[in-house]
Motif scaffolding. Sequence first.
Motif, short mmCIF file in Angstrom:
data_model
loop_
_atom_site.label_atom_id
_atom_site.label_comp_id
_atom_site.label_asym_id
_atom_site.label_seq_id
_atom_site.Cartn_x
_atom_site.Cartn_y
_atom_site.Cartn_z
N LYS A 33 38.03 34.76 38.06
CA LYS A 33 38.95 34.82 39.20
C LYS A 33 38.14 35.20 40.43
O LYS A 33 37.19 35.98 40.34
CB LYS A 33 40.04 35.87 38.99
CG LYS A 33 40.99 35.58 37.84
CD LYS A 33 42.06 36.65 37.76
CE LYS A 33 43.00 36.38 36.59
NZ LYS A 33 44.14 37.31 36.58
N GLY A 35 38.45 35.81 45.00
CA GLY A 35 39.32 36.00 46.16
C GLY A 35 38.53 36.52 47.33
O GLY A 35 37.31 36.70 47.25
N LYS A 80 49.11 44.11 41.43
CA LYS A 80 49.83 42.85 41.25
C LYS A 80 50.91 42.72 42.31
O LYS A 80 51.66 43.67 42.55
CB LYS A 80 50.47 42.79 39.85
CG LYS A 80 51.12 41.47 39.53
CD LYS A 80 51.57 41.41 38.09
CE LYS A 80 52.14 40.03 37.80
NZ LYS A 80 52.51 39.91 36.40
N ASN A 114 46.74 40.31 39.78
CA ASN A 114 46.35 39.20 40.64
C ASN A 114 45.77 39.68 41.97
O ASN A 114 45.65 38.89 42.90
CB ASN A 114 47.52 38.24 40.86
CG ASN A 114 48.71 38.87 41.55
OD1 ASN A 114 48.67 40.02 41.98
ND2 ASN A 114 49.80 38.13 41.64
N GLU A 115 45.40 40.96 42.05
CA GLU A 115 44.78 41.49 43.27
C GLU A 115 43.75 42.57 42.93
O GLU A 115 43.90 43.30 41.95
CB GLU A 115 45.83 42.11 44.18
CG GLU A 115 46.76 41.10 44.82
CD GLU A 115 47.84 41.76 45.63
OE1 GLU A 115 47.71 41.76 46.87
OE2 GLU A 115 48.80 42.26 45.03
N LYS A 131 43.72 38.76 47.03
CA LYS A 131 44.43 38.00 45.99
C LYS A 131 43.36 37.22 45.22
O LYS A 131 42.51 36.59 45.81
CB LYS A 131 45.44 37.06 46.60
CG LYS A 131 46.56 37.81 47.29
CD LYS A 131 47.71 36.88 47.59
CE LYS A 131 48.83 37.56 48.32
NZ LYS A 131 49.44 38.66 47.62
N LYS A 133 42.41 34.43 42.17
CA LYS A 133 42.93 33.28 41.41
C LYS A 133 41.83 32.73 40.56
O LYS A 133 40.68 32.72 40.91
CB LYS A 133 43.42 32.20 42.35
CG LYS A 133 44.51 32.64 43.28
CD LYS A 133 44.87 31.48 44.19
CE LYS A 133 45.67 31.95 45.35
NZ LYS A 133 45.96 30.96 46.31
#
Length: 133
Positions: A33, A35, A80, A114-115, A131, A133
Amino acid sequence: MKSLLKIKTVAGFLVALSLMTFSLMGNAATAVKTGEFSGANDHITTGQVSIVQTPEGYAVVLGSDFSLDGAPDPKVGLGKNGQYDPKALLGKLISNNGQSAYLIPASVDVNNFNEVFIWCDQFSVSLGSAKIK
């Protein structure tokens, strides 16, 4: 090549003490992931962040372009949907500038977040988040 990642346990948290770079790790780590940080609460927080999977588990890696304008008691943690989760605190921010890495305990499921947050414990506010992904 040998990785420069060194690990130390501090107050129950695993904290990376020195730089971890993708070029030094070769195939030993895979970004799962990524960001980019944006500041919060009148703080300037910038730079890229990745969650990488290594043979030892997952880690949050702040990019070489990471920068925080300064604050008391900055920490790195996960959250999140805009909410920081104190149960996913990874440790004290090693440096306000540049690359650093923070191991994620095996008890923390990275898929539940997700963060990535830079968090001020002293004032219970976000200094910035990304964030992922």
